[in-house]
Structures are given as structure tokens and as C-alpha cells.
Design a protein around this motif. Structure first.
Motif, PDB file in Angstrom:
ATOM      1  N   THR A   1      -0.437   1.246  -6.883  1.00  0.00           N
ATOM      2  CA  THR A   1      -0.845   1.999  -5.692  1.00  0.00           C
ATOM      3  C   THR A   1       0.042   1.658  -4.504  1.00  0.00           C
ATOM      4  OG1 THR A   1      -3.129   2.024  -6.503  1.00  0.00           O
ATOM      5  CG2 THR A   1      -2.787   2.468  -4.175  1.00  0.00           C
ATOM      6  N   GLN A   2       0.369   0.390  -4.342  1.00  0.00           N
ATOM      7  CA  GLN A   2       1.239  -0.028  -3.243  1.00  0.00           C
ATOM      8  C   GLN A   2       2.634   0.573  -3.400  1.00  0.00           C
ATOM      9  OE1 GLN A   2       1.030  -4.288  -3.335  1.00  0.00           O
ATOM     10  NE2 GLN A   2      -1.023  -4.377  -2.439  1.00  0.00           N
ATOM     11  N   ARG A   3       3.178   0.552  -4.600  1.00  0.00           N
ATOM     12  CA  ARG A   3       4.514   1.112  -4.825  1.00  0.00           C
ATOM     13  C   ARG A   3       4.525   2.625  -4.604  1.00  0.00           C
ATOM     14  NH1 ARG A   3       6.561  -2.053 -10.337  1.00  0.00           N
ATOM     15  NH2 ARG A   3       6.902  -4.086  -9.341  1.00  0.00           N
ATOM     16  N   GLU A   4       3.427   3.268  -4.979  1.00  0.00           N
ATOM     17  CA  GLU A   4       3.341   4.716  -4.813  1.00  0.00           C
ATOM     18  C   GLU A   4       3.446   5.110  -3.338  1.00  0.00           C
ATOM     19  OE1 GLU A   4       0.151   8.245  -5.978  1.00  0.00           O
ATOM     20  OE2 GLU A   4       0.008   6.252  -6.888  1.00  0.00           O
ATOM     21  N   GLY A   5       2.901   4.277  -2.468  1.00  0.00           N
ATOM     22  CA  GLY A   5       2.928   4.587  -1.050  1.00  0.00           C
ATOM     23  C   GLY A   5       4.276   4.387  -0.400  1.00  0.00           C
ATOM     24  N   THR A   6       5.170   3.650  -1.044  1.00  0.00           N
ATOM     25  CA  THR A   6       6.473   3.357  -0.431  1.00  0.00           C
ATOM     26  C   THR A   6       7.651   3.922  -1.224  1.00  0.00           C
ATOM     27  OG1 THR A   6       6.563   1.228  -1.597  1.00  0.00           O
ATOM     28  CG2 THR A   6       5.580   1.235   0.604  1.00  0.00           C
ATOM     29  N   ALA A   7       7.386   4.681  -2.309  1.00  0.00           N
ATOM     30  CA  ALA A   7       8.463   5.183  -3.170  1.00  0.00           C
ATOM     31  C   ALA A   7       9.328   6.198  -2.422  1.00  0.00           C
ATOM     32  CB  ALA A   7       7.876   5.815  -4.420  1.00  0.00           C
ATOM     33  N   LYS A   8      10.654   6.031  -2.504  1.00  0.00           N
ATOM     34  CA  LYS A   8      11.589   6.932  -1.825  1.00  0.00           C
ATOM     35  C   LYS A   8      12.721   7.398  -2.736  1.00  0.00           C
ATOM     36  CE  LYS A   8      10.791   4.994   2.785  1.00  0.00           C
ATOM     37  NZ  LYS A   8      11.398   4.302   3.941  1.00  0.00           N
ATOM     38  N   THR A   9      12.976   6.672  -3.785  1.00  0.00           N
ATOM     39  CA  THR A   9      14.087   7.017  -4.664  1.00  0.00           C
ATOM     40  C   THR A   9      13.561   7.293  -6.066  1.00  0.00           C
ATOM     41  OG1 THR A   9      14.484   4.733  -5.371  1.00  0.00           O
ATOM     42  CG2 THR A   9      15.570   5.464  -3.345  1.00  0.00           C
TER      43      THR A   9
END
Length: 592
Positions: free
Chosen positions: A360-368
Motif C-alpha cells: 500500500t505504501q509503495r502504491e502511493g509513491t509509484a512513479k516509474t
């Protein structure tokens, strides 16, 4: 040399009898305490009382002497009697006497050589009254005759004896004291106690039970017999407790009582263990609800096994409990395996929840693209951890609940990662095609340049909207469209130029090279070759010489056709035409 022949229990019993006599015959006798010891073949009897208790010294010594006279003796015995105040080190009175044997206590009185010595009141007053003897308040005598200041009570327990007589003297003092009590008529209470004068049935029953236990080791066949044995051990043990400690049987009774009590306790522990085992077996019939339930069952099995393992092979319960113990051990082993498995599933459940939090944390900051791929991979790990948890595990309901939550998130993020991957692939294809198109454009290979600009433009239009490459693709769309249009124009120009060159080449070619040419964006320049001019001149001269009009007309027509062909090429190319002869003189000019 006289030898004292007193047993430890005899001295204790004598002290109790003397104390009881003082209690019965002397005013305030309940405050008196008596202690007997033997050292260096001399008996010392210390009597003490609290300060403030009125005491008739002679009455006390006479009573104690009377009791000692009543005891039958087989040898002379030196005796010293002391009186002191509790808490005071020095006695305040002393009597010495020697008991001379005279055969029968009931019919004769031993002669006594006695002296009475009053010890002066030089004792310091105490601030603390003691009601018992202790090593912290020893006797210290000023009289050198008292064995060089020997303290009969110091550093010795109440029942200390320094000489252990041979077996033939056992019970002499005890029997004599019993006879004394009978003669004096004041020991009714003591004589009525069990195992004092009459036979000792309680002791005999206990001895018989102990003998049976030793002979019938492992003979119990059922739990009912086990319960009966515990009841019998408890009953016999209780019966032994009524035997006074000071009676001749007191020591053996106490030992037997302790032994039977210990065995009863072991049997009780075995019964409790069997009950715990029965409960554990019953519990194991139903599936465990949770980890705590499994741990509770494990504890039950351990409570059932530990007491049974402590039973020694010579115990009457040993053979009875062995089959039960084997079953309980199997049950404990099974529950241990279930616990290990359950703990493993619970660990997977906890790990899956932590992984889901990270996803969930990674999903909120994914850009690439790599970020979204990591998000998908993390959700996949969480789902994979929960999926194998079986229905038999207490973690199953929670695992299923989490799966209904995690699987949709995995699907969404898988689609997002797939879209991003496709967008990245399409975008990179566009970038690559554009680079190749530029290369071909620099090489004036406009046909290939147009092909690759078309590929680049098509790819850039296919980049998924909303993806991380969408904005970049939109920015490149106009640029690629312009580049394609320019390449197409250049291709068109190149195509026309190529056709013009082909037409010029065709026009200038022949058996004799007619002309040479150059063509560029400024125009077309044609140079007639010397060979062609010479051939024309020769043909014209021959026709004139021979007056051959046909040949002459043919040469003239060829020149007109050449001029027309060059003008058509100039018109098609939309370029001005200039024709030069072999000498470099301009002979024709045409503007389209």
C-alpha cells in the motif's frame, strides 16, 4: 568408669515427663521448661522459668529428685540439677546427686548422696524474658566443679546426646519413666495416649501396609484400586499422628507417617495426572479453535505426563500407568506438531499483513514502471502467503477475509503494471524509430526516412493514455508529424529529381554520347559532347556532298527532338534549362 546409656528419644521423653510433673505439682508450673543432656557421663538437667515467677527452689529440686529416684537404674549416674531465670546466663541454684542402682524401682529407693548449693544472686538482670532454651543464652557457671565452666545447653540442640548405648539398654529409661508415672498417679493423661502403655495397633497397621506396598510393587490393576490405596494410606497416616512423639513408638511412627504421606501424595498426583489425561483425550476429539486452545491442550498433556514419569518402578502404580503414559506421550507429540504447524500458519498470516502494508505504501509513491512492477510483486507475495493456509488452521477465516481484500488490489496493480509496461515498450519503439528516421534523413535516404517517421508517429500515438509516458508522448506527437511531412516532401523532391536524372540520362545516351548534364535546385545544364557534334557535322557534310536531302532532314529532326526532350524534362522538373555546345557556347535556353 560409668557409662551413660541414654537414647536421644529417652532424654526428650524424660524432659517432657519432668516438665509435666512440674506443671502438675508446682504453682505456676506451666511456665517451667526442662532440658536434659548428657556430657562426659554426667546428666545435666536445666530448669528455667521467666523472671517474676515465684519459685520454691527446694520444692522444685525435691520434685525432680523424687522423679529421678523412681527411675530403675542399672548403674550409677551422676546428675546435676540447675535452676535459672530465662534470659539470664548464670543459674541461681544447683543440686548435685548420684543415683545408685538398687534393682527394682517399685520396691526400693536408691540411695542418694546429694549436696545443695545456693548460687548467690550475682546474675545481671535481663531485659528480655525467654520461654525456651537457645544457643544465644548459654549457661555459664562460676563453680569450677561444674566441669570447667561447661555449659550443658550451649552449642547443643535440645535432643543432643554424645553417647549411643548398645541395643540391650534401649528403652530402659523410657520403661522406667512409664513405671514412675504409674506409681505417682499424676500422668493419667500421658498414660492414656496411644502406644504409651498398651500395644500399638496404629503402628502395626502402618508397618503391615508398608510391607504390603513393598511386596506388591506394581500390583494395582485399575484406577479404582489406585483411589482405594490413596484412601488407605491417608487413613493409616492420620492414625499414626495420634501417637505422641515422646512415646517409645513416637520416632518410628513419625518416620512411617512421613513415608506413607509421601506415597499418598504420589498416588494423589498420579490420580490428578490421570484425570488431566482423560480431559486432554476428550478435548483432542474436537478441532482446536485457536492457538491458545492448542497451548492449553499442550499444558494438559504435560500436566498428565510429568507426575507419571516421576513414578518409580517399585511403586504399586507403576505398571498401571505405563499404557496411559504411552498414550499421553503420543498425544503430546501430536499436539506439539499441531502447534508447530499452527504457529507457522499464523506467522504466514502476520507476514502477509506486513507485506500488504508495504504494498500500500509503495502504491502511493509509484512513479516509474519499476515502481509499479514492485507494487504488483509485493501484492503477489501477500496473496501467495495467504493462499496455502488450510481450513484446519485457526488462521483460515482471517486469511480468507484478507484474500478477498488483497486479490482485487493485486488484479488492479497487475493491470496497471501491464499498461505501464506496454506504454513503455511503445514509447521506446517510437523513440527508436525516430532516431533511425533522423539517421536516414541525414543520409538523404528519404524513402527509409519516411518509413521510420511513420513508425515513430504510429507508436507515439499508441502510448496508453494516463500512463507515466502519456505526457511525454503527447509532446513528441507534433514534432514527429512535422518531421514526417518534411521527409515526405524531401522524398517527393528526390523522386522527381531521380526521374529527371533518368530522363536526362536516357535522352543523352546513344551510340555516340549526345550530352552530359548536371541538375540541382538552380536548374539543368546540358553540355553537348564533342563526339556528337563531330558526328552531326560529318552526317551533314555527307548529305550535302551527296545532295542527300533525306539524311540532312534526319539530322535536323534529331536536333529538334533533342531540344524538345530537354525542354519537357525542364518543365517536369520546374527548373530552367541551359544548353551548351562542345565549345561551351550557350546554344539554347528554356524557362518552364
Amino acid at each position: 568408669m560409668k557409662k551413660s546409656t541414654f537414647l536421644q528419644e529417652d532424654l526428650r521423653f524424660l524432659a517432657q515427663v519432668l516438665q509435666e510433673q512440674l506443671r502438675a505439682e508446682v504453682p505456676s508450673g506451666e511456665f517451667f521448661r526442662v532440658k536434659c543432656v548428657v556430657k562426659n557421663d554426667k546428666m545435666m538437667i536445666l530448669t528455667q522459668h521467666p523472671q517474676g515467677v515465684a519459685t520454691d527452689t527446694e520444692e522444685v529440686f525435691d520434685l525432680l529428685t523424687e522423679v529421678l529416684l523412681a527411675i530403675p537404674s542399672h548403674q550409677e549416674q551422676d546428675v546435676e540439677l540447675y535452676l535459672r531465670i530465662a534470659g539470664v546466663k548464670l543459674p541461681y541454684a544447683k543440686r548435685s546427686l548420684t543415683v545408685v542402682p538398687n534393682g527394682n524401682m517399685a520396691s526400693s529407693t536408691p540411695s542418694i548422696a546429694a549436696d545443695f548449693v545456693e548460687v548467690p544472686e550475682e546474675t545481671p538482670q535481663t531485659t528480655e524474658q525467654e520461654t525456651d532454651f537457645s544457643a544465644t543464652s548459654p549457661l555459664i557457671f562460676a563453680d569450677d566443679a561444674l566441669v570447667e565452666n561447661y555449659d550443658p545447653m550451649a552449642d547443643m540442640p535440645e535432643t543432643s546426646v554424645t553417647y549411643n548405648p548398645p541395643g540391650k539398654y534401649r528403652g530402659i529409661l523410657g520403661a522406667g519413666i512409664l513405671a514412675l508415672v504409674v506409681l505417682m498417679g499424676t500422668g493419667t493423661y500421658l498414660l492414656t495416649r496411644p502406644c504409651v502403655l498398651s500395644g500399638c495397633k496404629q503402628l502395626q497397621d502402618a508397618q503391615e501396609l508398608q510391607r504390603q506396598l513393598q511386596q506388591k510393587s506394581g500390583s494395582l490393576k485399575s484406577e479404582k484400586e489406585l483411589s482405594g490405596l490413596e484412601k488407605r494410606l491417608t487413613e493409616v497416616g492420620e492414625e499414626l499422628k495420634v501417637i505422641p512423639a515422646w512415646s517409645p513408638s513416637g520416632g518410628e511412627a513419625a518416620t512411617l507417617a512421613a513415608n506413607l504421606s509421601e506415597q499418598a501424595q504420589i498416588i494423589n498426583q498420579v490420580q490428578q495426572a490421570l484425570k488431566a489425561g482423560s480431559v486432554a483425550i476428550e478435548k483432542s476429539q474436537a478441532p482446536a479453535k485457536n492457538l491458545q486452545d492448542l497451548q492449553s491442550r499442550q499444558q494438559m498433556w504435560r500436566q498428565a505426563i510429568a507426575p507419571l514419569e516421576a513414578v518409580k518402578p517399585n511403586s504399586p502404580a507403576y505398571d498401571l500407568i505405563q499404557p496411559k503414559l504411552a498414550v499421553y506421550r503420543v498425544g503430546l507429540q501430536a499436539i506439539n506438531q499441531q502447534l508447530q504447524t499452527e504457529e507457522r500458519w499464523l506467522q504466514k498470516l502476520a507476514a502477509a499483513q506486513k507485506v500488504a502494508q508495504a504494498a500500500t505504501q509503495r502504491e502511493g509513491t509509484a512513479k516509474t514502471l519499476q515502481d509499479w512492477q514492485r507494487v504488483q510483486f509485493t501484492w503477489q507475495i501477500a496473496v501467495n502467503a495467504l493462499s496455502p493456509i488450510p481450513q484446519t488452521s485457526s488462521a483460515y477465516p482471517e486469511a480468507q477475509r484478507l484474500l478477498t481484500e488483497y486479490k482485487p488490489k493485486l488484479s488492479v496493480n497487475r493491470d496497471r503494471a501491464t499498461r505501464e509496461l506496454l506504454a513503455a515498450k511503445t514509447y521506446n519503439q517510437a523513440i527508436s524509430a525516430a532516431a533511425q528516421a533522423r539517421t536516414y534523413g541525414e543520409q538523404k535516404q528519404w524513402q527509409k526516412a519516411v518509413v521510420y517517421w511513420n513508425q515513430a508517429l504510429t507508436s507515439i500515438k499508441q502510448v496508453t493514455p494516463g500512463s507515466i509516458y502519456a505526457n511525454q508522448s503527447q509532446n513528441l506527437l507534433d514534432s514527429y508529424s512535422t518531421s514526417l511531412r518534411q521527409a515526405e516532401e524531401q522524398l517527393q523532391m528526390a523522386t522527381v529529381q531521380q526521374k529527371n536524372q533518368t530522363d536526362l540520362e536516357k535522352t543523352c545516351s546513344g551510340t555516340v554520347r549526345i550530352c552530359n548534364y548536371t541538375i540541382d535546385e538552380r536548374g539543368i545544364i546540358v553540355n553537348i559532347t564533342p563526339e556528337y557534334e563531330q558526328t552531326l557535322a560529318a552526317n551533314i557534310n555527307a548529305a550535302k556532298t551527296q545532295n542527300d536531302a533525306t539524311t540532312f532532314n534526319s539530322v535536323t529532326n534529331h536536333l529538334q527532338i533533342l531540344q524538345q526532350a530537354l525542354e519537357v524534362i525542364s518543365d517536369n522538373a520546374n527548373l530552367p534549362l541551359v544548353v551548351y555546345d562542345a565549345q561551351g557556347q550557350q546554344i539554347h535556353q528554356h524557362m518552364p
